[in-house]
Design a protein around this motif. Structure first.
Motif, PDB file in Angstrom:
ATOM      1  N   TYR A 152     103.002  26.183 -28.667  1.00 34.69           N
ATOM      2  CA  TYR A 152     103.431  25.647 -29.961  1.00 34.69           C
ATOM      3  C   TYR A 152     104.756  24.926 -29.729  1.00 34.69           C
ATOM      4  O   TYR A 152     105.767  25.556 -29.412  1.00 34.69           O
ATOM      5  CB  TYR A 152     103.594  26.762 -30.993  1.00 34.69           C
ATOM      6  N   GLN A 153     104.746  23.624 -29.875  1.00 36.13           N
ATOM      7  CA  GLN A 153     105.921  22.823 -29.547  1.00 36.13           C
ATOM      8  C   GLN A 153     107.095  23.084 -30.502  1.00 36.13           C
ATOM      9  O   GLN A 153     108.247  22.823 -30.160  1.00 36.13           O
ATOM     10  CB  GLN A 153     105.558  21.334 -29.560  1.00 36.13           C
ATOM     11  N   LEU A 154     106.776  23.618 -31.659  1.00 39.58           N
ATOM     12  CA  LEU A 154     107.817  23.876 -32.653  1.00 39.58           C
ATOM     13  C   LEU A 154     107.549  25.215 -33.323  1.00 39.58           C
ATOM     14  O   LEU A 154     106.403  25.524 -33.682  1.00 39.58           O
ATOM     15  CB  LEU A 154     107.802  22.760 -33.705  1.00 39.58           C
ATOM     16  N   THR A 155     108.593  26.026 -33.463  1.00 37.50           N
ATOM     17  CA  THR A 155     108.474  27.282 -34.203  1.00 37.50           C
ATOM     18  C   THR A 155     109.634  27.405 -35.189  1.00 37.50           C
ATOM     19  O   THR A 155     110.773  27.043 -34.879  1.00 37.50           O
ATOM     20  CB  THR A 155     108.479  28.511 -33.268  1.00 37.50           C
ATOM     21  N   ILE A 156     109.324  27.898 -36.381  1.00 35.81           N
ATOM     22  CA  ILE A 156     110.325  28.190 -37.408  1.00 35.81           C
ATOM     23  C   ILE A 156     110.239  29.683 -37.669  1.00 35.81           C
ATOM     24  O   ILE A 156     109.200  30.178 -38.121  1.00 35.81           O
ATOM     25  CB  ILE A 156     110.060  27.401 -38.702  1.00 35.81           C
ATOM     26  N   THR A 157     111.318  30.405 -37.376  1.00 37.97           N
ATOM     27  CA  THR A 157     111.278  31.863 -37.407  1.00 37.97           C
ATOM     28  C   THR A 157     112.267  32.433 -38.408  1.00 37.97           C
ATOM     29  O   THR A 157     113.452  32.085 -38.408  1.00 37.97           O
ATOM     30  CB  THR A 157     111.576  32.446 -36.007  1.00 37.97           C
ATOM     31  N   TYR A 158     111.749  33.337 -39.256  1.00 40.79           N
ATOM     32  CA  TYR A 158     112.580  34.110 -40.184  1.00 40.79           C
ATOM     33  C   TYR A 158     112.548  35.564 -39.732  1.00 40.79           C
ATOM     34  O   TYR A 158     111.548  36.026 -39.163  1.00 40.79           O
ATOM     35  CB  TYR A 158     112.048  33.996 -41.615  1.00 40.79           C
ATOM     36  N   PRO A 159     113.625  36.317 -39.978  1.00 40.89           N
ATOM     37  CA  PRO A 159     113.646  37.708 -39.518  1.00 40.89           C
ATOM     38  C   PRO A 159     112.574  38.553 -40.199  1.00 40.89           C
ATOM     39  O   PRO A 159     112.093  38.213 -41.286  1.00 40.89           O
ATOM     40  CB  PRO A 159     115.057  38.184 -39.897  1.00 40.89           C
ATOM     41  N   GLU A 160     112.198  39.641 -39.539  1.00 48.09           N
ATOM     42  CA  GLU A 160     111.149  40.525 -40.062  1.00 48.09           C
ATOM     43  C   GLU A 160     111.495  41.031 -41.454  1.00 48.09           C
ATOM     44  O   GLU A 160     110.616  41.177 -42.317  1.00 48.09           O
ATOM     45  CB  GLU A 160     110.940  41.692 -39.095  1.00 48.09           C
ATOM     46  N   TRP A 161     112.765  41.316 -41.679  1.00 52.38           N
ATOM     47  CA  TRP A 161     113.189  41.828 -42.987  1.00 52.38           C
ATOM     48  C   TRP A 161     113.359  40.710 -44.021  1.00 52.38           C
ATOM     49  O   TRP A 161     113.565  40.976 -45.194  1.00 52.38           O
ATOM     50  CB  TRP A 161     114.498  42.599 -42.854  1.00 52.38           C
ATOM     51  N   GLY A 162     113.313  39.458 -43.566  1.00 51.12           N
ATOM     52  CA  GLY A 162     113.350  38.333 -44.489  1.00 51.12           C
ATOM     53  C   GLY A 162     114.708  37.680 -44.622  1.00 51.12           C
ATOM     54  O   GLY A 162     115.727  38.223 -44.189  1.00 51.12           O
ATOM     55  N   ASN A 163     114.677  36.485 -45.201  1.00 50.15           N
ATOM     56  CA  ASN A 163     115.905  35.727 -45.398  1.00 50.15           C
ATOM     57  C   ASN A 163     115.693  34.728 -46.528  1.00 50.15           C
ATOM     58  O   ASN A 163     114.591  34.186 -46.681  1.00 50.15           O
ATOM     59  CB  ASN A 163     116.272  34.983 -44.110  1.00 50.15           C
ATOM     60  N   ASP A 164     116.739  34.496 -47.309  1.00 50.27           N
ATOM     61  CA  ASP A 164     116.687  33.455 -48.334  1.00 50.27           C
ATOM     62  C   ASP A 164     116.709  32.095 -47.649  1.00 50.27           C
ATOM     63  O   ASP A 164     117.486  31.862 -46.722  1.00 50.27           O
ATOM     64  CB  ASP A 164     117.897  33.600 -49.267  1.00 50.27           C
ATOM     65  N   MET A 199     106.010  34.423 -48.295  1.00 55.88           N
ATOM     66  CA  MET A 199     106.924  33.730 -49.205  1.00 55.88           C
ATOM     67  C   MET A 199     107.114  34.624 -50.411  1.00 55.88           C
ATOM     68  O   MET A 199     106.148  34.935 -51.122  1.00 55.88           O
ATOM     69  CB  MET A 199     106.345  32.371 -49.625  1.00 55.88           C
ATOM     70  N   ASP A 200     108.358  35.048 -50.637  1.00 57.41           N
ATOM     71  CA  ASP A 200     108.656  36.010 -51.708  1.00 57.41           C
ATOM     72  C   ASP A 200     107.760  37.238 -51.598  1.00 57.41           C
ATOM     73  O   ASP A 200     107.256  37.750 -52.600  1.00 57.41           O
ATOM     74  CB  ASP A 200     108.528  35.348 -53.078  1.00 57.41           C
ATOM     75  N   LYS A 201     107.523  37.661 -50.347  1.00 55.59           N
ATOM     76  CA  LYS A 201     106.738  38.839 -49.987  1.00 55.59           C
ATOM     77  C   LYS A 201     105.239  38.680 -50.229  1.00 55.59           C
ATOM     78  O   LYS A 201     104.472  39.635 -50.049  1.00 55.59           O
ATOM     79  CB  LYS A 201     107.273  40.096 -50.692  1.00 55.59           C
ATOM     80  N   ASP A 202     104.803  37.486 -50.623  1.00 57.14           N
ATOM     81  CA  ASP A 202     103.377  37.196 -50.760  1.00 57.14           C
ATOM     82  C   ASP A 202     102.861  36.628 -49.431  1.00 57.14           C
ATOM     83  O   ASP A 202     103.511  35.772 -48.819  1.00 57.14           O
ATOM     84  CB  ASP A 202     103.125  36.173 -51.869  1.00 57.14           C
ATOM     85  N   THR A 203     101.698  37.071 -48.992  1.00 56.25           N
ATOM     86  CA  THR A 203     101.150  36.652 -47.710  1.00 56.25           C
ATOM     87  C   THR A 203     100.473  35.281 -47.838  1.00 56.25           C
ATOM     88  O   THR A 203      99.619  35.082 -48.705  1.00 56.25           O
ATOM     89  CB  THR A 203     100.134  37.682 -47.194  1.00 56.25           C
ATOM     90  N   ILE A 204     100.859  34.350 -46.947  1.00 54.04           N
ATOM     91  CA  ILE A 204     100.317  32.996 -46.953  1.00 54.04           C
ATOM     92  C   ILE A 204      99.411  32.810 -45.737  1.00 54.04           C
ATOM     93  O   ILE A 204      99.804  33.106 -44.614  1.00 54.04           O
ATOM     94  CB  ILE A 204     101.446  31.940 -46.919  1.00 54.04           C
ATOM     95  N   GLY A 222      93.178  27.720 -48.086  1.00 48.97           N
ATOM     96  CA  GLY A 222      94.489  28.345 -48.168  1.00 48.97           C
ATOM     97  C   GLY A 222      94.463  29.510 -49.142  1.00 48.97           C
ATOM     98  O   GLY A 222      93.612  29.582 -50.038  1.00 48.97           O
ATOM     99  N   SER A 223      95.399  30.428 -48.989  1.00 53.17           N
ATOM    100  CA  SER A 223      95.466  31.557 -49.925  1.00 53.17           C
ATOM    101  C   SER A 223      96.886  32.084 -50.038  1.00 53.17           C
ATOM    102  O   SER A 223      97.676  31.995 -49.097  1.00 53.17           O
ATOM    103  CB  SER A 223      94.538  32.697 -49.492  1.00 53.17           C
ATOM    104  N   ARG A 224      97.178  32.609 -51.213  1.00 51.88           N
ATOM    105  CA  ARG A 224      98.437  33.319 -51.451  1.00 51.88           C
ATOM    106  C   ARG A 224      98.082  34.672 -52.046  1.00 51.88           C
ATOM    107  O   ARG A 224      97.573  34.759 -53.168  1.00 51.88           O
ATOM    108  CB  ARG A 224      99.342  32.541 -52.399  1.00 51.88           C
ATOM    109  N   SER A 225      98.336  35.750 -51.287  1.00 53.07           N
ATOM    110  CA  SER A 225      98.023  37.108 -51.725  1.00 53.07           C
ATOM    111  C   SER A 225      99.294  37.755 -52.248  1.00 53.07           C
ATOM    112  O   SER A 225     100.271  37.912 -51.512  1.00 53.07           O
ATOM    113  CB  SER A 225      97.466  37.937 -50.555  1.00 53.07           C
ATOM    114  N   PHE A 226      99.294  38.153 -53.512  1.00 52.21           N
ATOM    115  CA  PHE A 226     100.497  38.627 -54.175  1.00 52.21           C
ATOM    116  C   PHE A 226     100.763  40.095 -53.856  1.00 52.21           C
ATOM    117  O   PHE A 226      99.877  40.942 -53.990  1.00 52.21           O
ATOM    118  CB  PHE A 226     100.377  38.424 -55.685  1.00 52.21           C
ATOM    119  N   GLU A 227     101.998  40.365 -53.447  1.00 55.05           N
ATOM    120  CA  GLU A 227     102.360  41.727 -53.072  1.00 55.05           C
ATOM    121  C   GLU A 227     102.443  42.648 -54.275  1.00 55.05           C
ATOM    122  O   GLU A 227     102.411  43.865 -54.124  1.00 55.05           O
ATOM    123  CB  GLU A 227     103.695  41.735 -52.303  1.00 55.05           C
TER     124      GLU A 227
END
Length: 280
Positions: A84-96, A131-136, A162-167
Protein backbone atom coordinates in the motif's frame (compact mmCIF):
# COMPACT_ATOMS: atom_id res chain seq x y z
CA UNK A 1 -89.27 0.53 17.99
CA UNK A 2 -86.38 -1.66 19.16
CA UNK A 3 -85.77 -2.82 15.58
CA UNK A 4 -85.61 0.79 14.40
CA UNK A 5 -83.11 1.71 17.15
CA UNK A 6 -80.98 -1.31 16.27
CA UNK A 7 -81.00 -0.39 12.58
CA UNK A 8 -80.09 3.23 13.42
CA UNK A 9 -77.13 2.01 15.53
CA UNK A 10 -75.82 -0.08 12.61
CA UNK A 11 -76.04 2.88 10.21
CA UNK A 12 -74.16 5.17 12.60
CA UNK A 13 -71.44 2.54 13.18
CA UNK A 14 -70.91 1.98 9.45
CA UNK A 15 -70.77 5.74 8.82
CA UNK A 16 -68.20 6.28 11.59
CA UNK A 17 -66.03 3.42 10.34
CA UNK A 18 -66.18 4.79 6.79
CA UNK A 19 -64.99 8.22 7.93
CA UNK A 20 -62.16 6.74 9.98
CA UNK A 21 -60.99 4.57 7.11
CA UNK A 22 -61.03 7.51 4.70
CA UNK A 23 -58.93 9.63 7.09
CA UNK A 24 -56.38 6.84 7.38
CA UNK A 25 -56.06 6.42 3.63
CA UNK A 26 -55.62 10.12 2.92
CA UNK A 27 -52.97 10.81 5.59
CA UNK A 28 -49.34 11.18 4.46
CA UNK A 29 -46.48 9.85 6.58
CA UNK A 30 -43.80 12.47 6.00
CA UNK A 31 -41.70 11.14 8.87
CA UNK A 32 -40.92 8.14 6.67
CA UNK A 33 -39.11 10.43 4.22
CA UNK A 34 -37.58 12.56 6.97
CA UNK A 35 -35.89 9.55 8.62
CA UNK A 36 -34.58 8.17 5.34
CA UNK A 37 -33.19 11.58 4.38
CA UNK A 38 -31.33 11.67 7.69
CA UNK A 39 -29.51 8.44 6.78
CA UNK A 40 -28.73 9.74 3.27
CA UNK A 41 -27.22 12.94 4.76
CA UNK A 42 -25.17 10.84 7.17
CA UNK A 43 -23.59 8.89 4.29
CA UNK A 44 -23.07 12.05 2.22
CA UNK A 45 -21.23 13.63 5.14
CA UNK A 46 -19.08 10.52 5.62
CA UNK A 47 -17.96 10.37 1.97
CA UNK A 48 -17.28 14.09 1.76
CA UNK A 49 -15.29 14.02 4.98
CA UNK A 50 -13.14 11.10 3.86
CA UNK A 51 -12.60 12.76 0.47
CA UNK A 52 -11.39 15.90 2.22
CA UNK A 53 -8.59 13.90 3.86
CA UNK A 54 -7.75 12.11 0.63
CA UNK A 55 -7.24 15.29 -1.36
CA UNK A 56 -5.31 17.01 1.42
CA UNK A 57 -2.96 14.01 1.46
CA UNK A 58 -2.33 13.56 -2.27
CA UNK A 59 -1.62 17.28 -2.73
CA UNK A 60 0.67 17.54 0.31
CA UNK A 61 4.20 18.40 -0.87
CA UNK A 62 5.87 17.68 2.49
CA UNK A 63 4.50 14.13 2.51
CA UNK A 64 5.98 13.27 -0.87
CA UNK A 65 9.30 14.96 -0.10
CA UNK A 66 9.83 13.43 3.36
CA UNK A 67 7.74 10.25 3.06
CA UNK A 68 5.60 11.06 6.09
CA UNK A 69 3.55 13.85 7.65
CA UNK A 70 0.73 14.50 10.11
CA UNK A 71 -2.50 15.45 8.31
CA UNK A 72 -5.95 15.79 9.91
CA UNK A 73 -4.43 14.50 13.17
CA UNK A 74 -3.38 11.24 11.45
CA UNK A 75 0.10 9.84 10.80
CA UNK A 76 0.45 9.54 7.02
CA UNK A 77 3.18 7.49 5.31
CA UNK A 78 4.08 7.39 1.61
CA UNK A 79 6.23 4.43 0.51
CA UNK A 80 6.47 3.36 -3.14
CA UNK A 81 8.01 -0.01 -2.17
CA UNK A 82 5.08 -1.03 0.03
CA UNK A 83 2.03 -3.08 -0.96
CA UNK A 84 0.00 0.00 0.00
CA UNK A 85 1.82 3.08 -1.24
CA UNK A 86 -0.07 5.31 1.17
CA UNK A 87 -1.40 4.72 4.68
CA UNK A 88 -3.38 7.04 6.96
CA UNK A 89 -3.24 5.81 10.55
CA UNK A 90 -5.23 6.84 13.63
CA UNK A 91 -4.46 5.43 17.08
CA UNK A 92 -6.39 2.41 18.34
CA UNK A 93 -8.07 4.53 21.00
CA UNK A 94 -8.99 7.15 18.40
CA UNK A 95 -8.31 10.77 17.62
CA UNK A 96 -10.28 13.85 16.63
CA UNK A 97 -9.61 14.63 12.96
CA UNK A 98 -9.75 18.37 13.58
CA UNK A 99 -13.36 18.69 12.45
CA UNK A 100 -15.10 17.04 15.39
CA UNK A 101 -15.12 13.52 13.92
CA UNK A 102 -13.56 10.74 16.02
CA UNK A 103 -11.51 8.36 13.86
CA UNK A 104 -9.86 5.03 14.65
CA UNK A 105 -7.93 2.49 12.56
CA UNK A 106 -6.26 2.79 9.20
CA UNK A 107 -6.99 3.76 5.60
CA UNK A 108 -4.77 1.99 3.06
CA UNK A 109 -4.31 3.14 -0.54
CA UNK A 110 -3.11 0.95 -3.39
CA UNK A 111 -1.71 3.34 -5.99
CA UNK A 112 0.84 1.38 -8.04
CA UNK A 113 0.67 3.93 -10.88
CA UNK A 114 0.42 7.06 -8.74
CA UNK A 115 -2.54 9.24 -7.85
CA UNK A 116 -2.92 11.12 -11.13
CA UNK A 117 -3.01 8.38 -13.75
CA UNK A 118 -6.21 8.41 -15.81
CA UNK A 119 -5.88 4.70 -16.64
CA UNK A 120 -5.48 3.31 -13.11
CA UNK A 121 -7.74 4.17 -10.15
CA UNK A 122 -6.54 4.31 -6.56
CA UNK A 123 -8.08 1.56 -4.42
CA UNK A 124 -8.94 2.32 -0.79
CA UNK A 125 -9.07 -0.35 1.92
CA UNK A 126 -10.54 0.06 5.42
CA UNK A 127 -8.51 -1.67 8.15
CA UNK A 128 -10.62 -1.70 11.33
CA UNK A 129 -11.55 1.87 10.48
CA UNK A 130 -14.21 3.63 12.54
CA UNK A 131 -15.79 7.06 12.20
CA UNK A 132 -17.33 8.26 15.46
CA UNK A 133 -17.02 4.61 16.59
CA UNK A 134 -19.17 3.39 13.68
CA UNK A 135 -17.54 0.68 11.54
CA UNK A 136 -16.96 1.64 7.89
CA UNK A 137 -16.58 -1.00 5.17
CA UNK A 138 -16.85 -1.30 1.38
CA UNK A 139 -16.46 -4.10 -1.16
CA UNK A 140 -14.90 -1.55 -3.53
CA UNK A 141 -13.89 2.06 -2.90
CA UNK A 142 -11.93 3.79 -5.71
CA UNK A 143 -10.77 7.26 -6.70
CA UNK A 144 -10.05 7.85 -10.40
CA UNK A 145 -8.24 10.88 -11.76
CA UNK A 146 -10.06 12.26 -14.81
CA UNK A 147 -8.61 15.62 -15.92
CA UNK A 148 -7.32 19.08 -15.02
CA UNK A 149 -8.46 22.35 -16.58
CA UNK A 150 -7.70 25.92 -15.49
CA UNK A 151 -6.59 24.95 -11.98
CA UNK A 152 -9.48 22.56 -11.38
CA UNK A 153 -8.81 18.81 -11.20
CA UNK A 154 -11.66 16.36 -11.64
CA UNK A 155 -11.83 12.94 -9.98
CA UNK A 156 -14.41 10.18 -9.75
CA UNK A 157 -15.28 8.37 -6.53
CA UNK A 158 -17.08 5.06 -6.90
CA UNK A 159 -18.24 3.03 -3.89
CA UNK A 160 -19.80 -0.43 -4.22
CA UNK A 161 -21.47 -2.18 -1.27
CA UNK A 162 -20.42 0.41 1.28
CA UNK A 163 -21.76 0.24 4.82
CA UNK A 164 -21.81 2.16 8.07
CA UNK A 165 -22.59 0.01 11.14
CA UNK A 166 -23.66 2.12 14.11
CA UNK A 167 -22.08 1.35 17.45
CA UNK A 168 -25.22 2.52 19.26
CA UNK A 169 -27.04 -0.56 17.82
CA UNK A 170 -29.48 1.53 15.75
CA UNK A 171 -28.58 -0.47 12.64
CA UNK A 172 -26.63 -0.33 9.38
CA UNK A 173 -26.80 1.98 6.36
CA UNK A 174 -25.82 0.20 3.14
CA UNK A 175 -24.98 2.33 0.12
CA UNK A 176 -23.44 2.73 -3.33
CA UNK A 177 -22.06 6.04 -4.60
CA UNK A 178 -20.86 7.48 -7.89
CA UNK A 179 -19.48 11.03 -7.59
CA UNK A 180 -17.52 13.36 -9.80
CA UNK A 181 -15.44 15.66 -7.61
CA UNK A 182 -13.95 18.93 -8.82
CA UNK A 183 -10.94 19.99 -6.76
CA UNK A 184 -10.40 23.75 -6.87
CA UNK A 185 -6.68 24.29 -6.33
CA UNK A 186 -5.88 27.40 -4.34
CA UNK A 187 -4.30 30.31 -6.22
CA UNK A 188 -3.00 31.69 -2.90
CA UNK A 189 -0.25 29.12 -2.37
CA UNK A 190 3.10 28.41 -3.97
CA UNK A 191 2.07 24.75 -4.07
CA UNK A 192 -1.19 23.41 -5.44
CA UNK A 193 -3.45 22.87 -2.43
CA UNK A 194 -7.15 22.00 -2.34
CA UNK A 195 -9.39 25.00 -1.70
CA UNK A 196 -12.95 23.85 -2.44
CA UNK A 197 -14.44 20.47 -3.40
CA UNK A 198 -17.53 20.34 -5.64
CA UNK A 199 -19.55 17.11 -5.64
CA UNK A 200 -22.00 15.91 -8.28
CA UNK A 201 -23.44 12.45 -8.87
CA UNK A 202 -25.60 10.03 -6.89
CA UNK A 203 -26.00 7.82 -3.82
CA UNK A 204 -28.43 4.93 -3.42
CA UNK A 205 -28.90 2.35 -0.72
CA UNK A 206 -31.04 1.34 2.19
CA UNK A 207 -31.33 3.03 5.55
CA UNK A 208 -31.33 1.62 9.07
CA UNK A 209 -35.04 0.81 8.74
CA UNK A 210 -34.12 -1.23 5.62
CA UNK A 211 -36.09 1.04 3.26
CA UNK A 212 -34.48 2.04 -0.04
CA UNK A 213 -33.54 5.57 -1.07
CA UNK A 214 -31.95 7.14 -4.14
CA UNK A 215 -30.37 10.62 -4.13
CA UNK A 216 -29.25 12.60 -7.17
CA UNK A 217 -27.18 15.79 -6.78
CA UNK A 218 -28.82 18.27 -9.17
CA UNK A 219 -26.51 21.16 -8.25
CA UNK A 220 -22.99 20.77 -6.84
CA UNK A 221 -22.66 20.25 -3.11
CA UNK A 222 -19.68 22.25 -1.79
CA UNK A 223 -17.09 21.31 0.83
CA UNK A 224 -14.49 23.98 1.63
CA UNK A 225 -12.03 21.87 3.73
CA UNK A 226 -12.29 24.32 6.62
CA UNK A 227 -15.79 23.37 7.77
CA UNK A 228 -17.15 19.99 8.82
CA UNK A 229 -20.42 20.40 6.90
CA UNK A 230 -21.70 20.30 3.33
CA UNK A 231 -22.85 23.59 1.84
CA UNK A 232 -25.25 24.81 -0.84
CA UNK A 233 -26.23 22.26 -3.53
CA UNK A 234 -29.59 20.85 -4.53
CA UNK A 235 -30.38 17.16 -4.08
CA UNK A 236 -33.38 15.20 -5.34
CA UNK A 237 -34.21 12.19 -3.14
CA UNK A 238 -36.63 9.35 -3.92
CA UNK A 239 -38.06 7.07 -1.22
CA UNK A 240 -39.18 3.50 -1.75
CA UNK A 241 -42.83 2.77 -0.98
CA UNK A 242 -44.36 6.29 -1.02
CA UNK A 243 -45.75 8.55 -3.73
CA UNK A 244 -43.80 11.68 -2.79
CA UNK A 245 -40.18 12.71 -3.35
CA UNK A 246 -38.04 15.33 -1.61
CA UNK A 247 -35.46 18.01 -2.35
CA UNK A 248 -32.57 18.95 -0.06
CA UNK A 249 -30.69 22.23 0.33
CA UNK A 250 -27.63 22.68 2.53
CA UNK A 251 -26.55 25.90 4.24
CA UNK A 252 -25.32 29.13 2.69
CA UNK A 253 -21.67 28.73 1.53
CA UNK A 254 -20.66 31.71 3.67
CA UNK A 255 -21.76 29.87 6.81
CA UNK A 256 -20.56 26.73 8.60
CA UNK A 257 -23.66 25.01 9.95
CA UNK A 258 -24.73 21.48 10.84
CA UNK A 259 -27.96 21.99 8.89
CA UNK A 260 -30.02 21.08 5.82
CA UNK A 261 -33.59 21.62 4.69
CA UNK A 262 -35.73 18.82 3.28
CA UNK A 263 -38.78 19.93 1.28
CA UNK A 264 -41.69 17.55 0.55
CA UNK A 265 -44.86 18.81 -1.13
CA UNK A 266 -43.83 22.40 -0.30
CA UNK A 267 -43.48 21.53 3.39
CA UNK A 268 -40.05 22.22 4.95
CA UNK A 269 -38.30 19.91 7.41
CA UNK A 270 -35.07 21.52 8.67
CA UNK A 271 -32.67 19.12 10.35
CA UNK A 272 -29.10 18.57 11.53
CA UNK A 273 -26.72 16.72 9.17
CA UNK A 274 -25.32 14.70 12.09
CA UNK A 275 -27.55 14.14 15.11
CA UNK A 276 -26.52 13.15 18.63
CA UNK A 277 -26.50 9.37 19.03
CA UNK A 278 -29.19 7.63 21.05
CA UNK A 279 -31.67 10.39 20.14
CA UNK A 280 -34.91 9.41 18.42
Amino acid sequence: MRNFAFLFLIVITVFAYSCKKEDKNTSVDYQYGVKMTSDYANVQHLLINLSSSYFKVIYDSVLFEDGHNTIDQAYVVYNTDSLYQLTITYPEWGNDDGYGNWRQGQLRFKADSGFFNTDYPVEVFFAEFNMDKDTIRASSYKYSYLSETDGVSTFNLKVIDGSRSFEDTTGVINFNADFNIKVDLSAYSTYQTPYNLYFSGSINGNCRAENNFSAQLLEDVIYDLNCNWMKQGLVDIVFDGVDYTGTINYSDPELCENWYKLSINEISFPSKIIKPKWSK
